[in-house]
Write a protein that holds these residues in place. Structure first.
Motif, mmCIF file in Angstrom:
data_model
loop_
_atom_site.group_PDB
_atom_site.id
_atom_site.type_symbol
_atom_site.label_atom_id
_atom_site.label_comp_id
_atom_site.label_asym_id
_atom_site.label_seq_id
_atom_site.Cartn_x
_atom_site.Cartn_y
_atom_site.Cartn_z
ATOM 1 N N ASP A 103 0.812 -1.220 0.000
ATOM 2 C CA ASP A 103 0.000 0.000 0.000
ATOM 3 C C ASP A 103 0.846 1.271 0.000
ATOM 4 N N ARG A 104 1.979 1.208 0.647
ATOM 5 C CA ARG A 104 2.829 2.401 0.716
ATOM 6 C C ARG A 104 3.887 2.343 -0.373
ATOM 7 N N LEU A 105 4.112 3.450 -1.016
ATOM 8 C CA LEU A 105 5.098 3.513 -2.092
ATOM 9 C C LEU A 105 6.478 3.879 -1.575
ATOM 10 N N LYS A 106 6.534 4.395 -0.360
ATOM 11 C CA LYS A 106 7.814 4.803 0.207
ATOM 12 C C LYS A 106 8.287 3.756 1.226
ATOM 13 N N PRO A 107 9.548 3.845 1.665
ATOM 14 C CA PRO A 107 10.057 2.895 2.660
ATOM 15 C C PRO A 107 9.262 2.961 3.968
ATOM 16 N N VAL A 108 9.112 1.794 4.596
ATOM 17 C CA VAL A 108 8.339 1.682 5.833
ATOM 18 C C VAL A 108 9.277 1.205 6.939
ATOM 19 N N MET A 132 11.016 -10.341 9.036
ATOM 20 C CA MET A 132 11.162 -9.671 7.742
ATOM 21 C C MET A 132 12.049 -10.481 6.781
ATOM 22 N N LYS A 133 13.003 -11.227 7.298
ATOM 23 C CA LYS A 133 13.794 -12.100 6.426
ATOM 24 C C LYS A 133 12.895 -13.170 5.810
ATOM 25 N N THR A 134 11.950 -13.661 6.593
ATOM 26 C CA THR A 134 10.987 -14.638 6.069
ATOM 27 C C THR A 134 10.131 -14.001 4.986
ATOM 28 N N ILE A 135 9.700 -12.771 5.234
ATOM 29 C CA ILE A 135 8.893 -12.044 4.243
ATOM 30 C C ILE A 135 9.702 -11.861 2.952
ATOM 31 N N GLN A 136 10.974 -11.510 3.087
ATOM 32 C CA GLN A 136 11.824 -11.300 1.918
ATOM 33 C C GLN A 136 12.021 -12.597 1.128
ATOM 34 N N ARG A 137 12.113 -13.721 1.830
ATOM 35 C CA ARG A 137 12.252 -15.003 1.136
ATOM 36 C C ARG A 137 10.982 -15.363 0.376
ATOM 37 N N LYS A 138 9.823 -14.996 0.944
ATOM 38 C CA LYS A 138 8.548 -15.309 0.292
ATOM 39 C C LYS A 138 8.322 -14.451 -0.952
ATOM 40 N N ASP A 139 8.751 -13.218 -0.925
ATOM 41 C CA ASP A 139 8.521 -12.316 -2.054
ATOM 42 C C ASP A 139 9.787 -11.516 -2.316
ATOM 43 N N GLN A 141 10.247 -9.065 -4.124
ATOM 44 C CA GLN A 141 10.028 -7.632 -4.294
ATOM 45 C C GLN A 141 10.162 -6.869 -2.982
ATOM 46 N N VAL A 142 10.129 -7.567 -1.855
ATOM 47 C CA VAL A 142 10.344 -6.911 -0.565
ATOM 48 C C VAL A 142 11.847 -6.842 -0.342
ATOM 49 N N ARG A 143 12.314 -5.632 -0.053
ATOM 50 C CA ARG A 143 13.751 -5.421 0.076
ATOM 51 C C ARG A 143 14.044 -4.576 1.304
ATOM 52 N N LYS A 144 15.170 -4.862 1.935
ATOM 53 C CA LYS A 144 15.607 -4.068 3.079
ATOM 54 C C LYS A 144 16.519 -2.970 2.546
ATOM 55 N N LEU A 145 16.112 -1.707 2.782
ATOM 56 C CA LEU A 145 16.905 -0.585 2.290
ATOM 57 C C LEU A 145 18.035 -0.247 3.244
ATOM 58 N N ASP A 146 17.690 -0.157 4.486
ATOM 59 C CA ASP A 146 18.645 0.251 5.496
ATOM 60 C C ASP A 146 18.216 -0.391 6.802
ATOM 61 N N ARG A 147 18.892 -0.066 7.856
ATOM 62 C CA ARG A 147 18.571 -0.621 9.158
ATOM 63 C C ARG A 147 17.137 -0.247 9.559
ATOM 64 N N GLY A 148 16.252 -1.248 9.565
ATOM 65 C CA GLY A 148 14.873 -1.024 9.978
ATOM 66 C C GLY A 148 13.974 -0.416 8.929
ATOM 67 N N TYR A 150 12.138 -1.001 5.179
ATOM 68 C CA TYR A 150 11.765 -1.997 4.180
ATOM 69 C C TYR A 150 10.889 -1.346 3.119
ATOM 70 N N ILE A 151 10.984 -1.877 1.902
ATOM 71 C CA ILE A 151 10.190 -1.335 0.807
ATOM 72 C C ILE A 151 9.733 -2.474 -0.096
ATOM 73 N N PHE A 152 8.566 -2.277 -0.712
ATOM 74 C CA PHE A 152 8.065 -3.216 -1.706
ATOM 75 C C PHE A 152 8.307 -2.588 -3.057
ATOM 76 N N GLU A 153 9.161 -3.202 -3.841
ATOM 77 C CA GLU A 153 9.487 -2.654 -5.158
ATOM 78 C C GLU A 153 8.601 -3.289 -6.201
ATOM 79 N N LYS A 154 7.764 -2.479 -6.813
ATOM 80 C CA LYS A 154 6.883 -2.980 -7.857
ATOM 81 C C LYS A 154 7.678 -3.144 -9.129
ATOM 82 N N GLU A 155 7.370 -4.246 -9.851
ATOM 83 C CA GLU A 155 8.069 -4.487 -11.115
ATOM 84 C C GLU A 155 7.556 -3.494 -12.150
ATOM 85 N N SER A 156 8.486 -2.912 -12.918
ATOM 86 C CA SER A 156 8.047 -1.963 -13.950
ATOM 87 C C SER A 156 8.312 -2.463 -15.316
#
Length: 156
Positions: A103-108, A132-139, A141-148, A150-156
């Motif tokens: 839902d959010r386009l910016k880092p959370v 969050m590591k589990t979430i990243q393994r499942k998808d 598109q979920v990426r850790k940007l920095d300490r704490g 996270y962002i969902f990168e939509k494919e373009s």
């Protein structure tokens, strides 16, 4: 002299005793349930629509492998009651995390995700990094940007 062989034999006897006690508990509970079901059927307290799945003809005698006693095991009727699939705690939490990230386009922040999951599901995330590591393994598109963060990168 106390050897490994003697210890294993003692443990085997302990397991045998435990198994017998557990089977006795199951037998007692099964007998109580069958007795109660037959009482309900005899008294006609149940609605005709909710008749027992277990009738006296369906009860089969089965002998226990540990004792010479025989026990009664009910066999269900041909009709099966379908169970609804219950969504587990982890899955609910994962879906809530994906929802906020999509839902959010910016880092959370991880703390925001944690609060959102708590509000949505009522479950607290014990270890956010592992979660969050589990979430990243499942998808992917979920990426850790920095300490704490996270962002969902939509494919373009």
């Amino acid at each position: 002299m106390f050897t490994e062989r003697v210890a294993l034999k003692i443990r085997l006897e302990q397991l045998q005793d435990s198994e017998e006690r557990i089977f006795q508990e199951f037998r007692r509970e099964r007998q109580f349930i069958l007795k109660r079901l037959s009482e309900l059927d005899a008294n006609g307290l149940e609605n005709p629509q909710h008749q027992s799945l277990y009738t006296p003809e369906m009860v089969e005698i089965v002998s226990s492998p540990f004792t010479n006693e025989s026990i009664q095991t009910p066999q269900p009727a041909a009709k099966r009651i379908l169970k609804t699939k219950k969504v587990g705690k982890s899955r609910q939490m994962h879906e809530a995390a994906f929802k906020i990230l999509r839902d959010r386009l910016k880092p959370v922040k991880g703390t925001e995700i944690q609060e959102y999951i708590l509000n949505e599901t009522g479950f607290k995330v014990a270890n956010m990094t592992t979660f969050m590591k589990t979430i990243q393994r499942k998808d992917q598109q979920v990426r850790k940007l920095d300490r704490g963060l996270y962002i969902f990168e939509k494919e373009s």
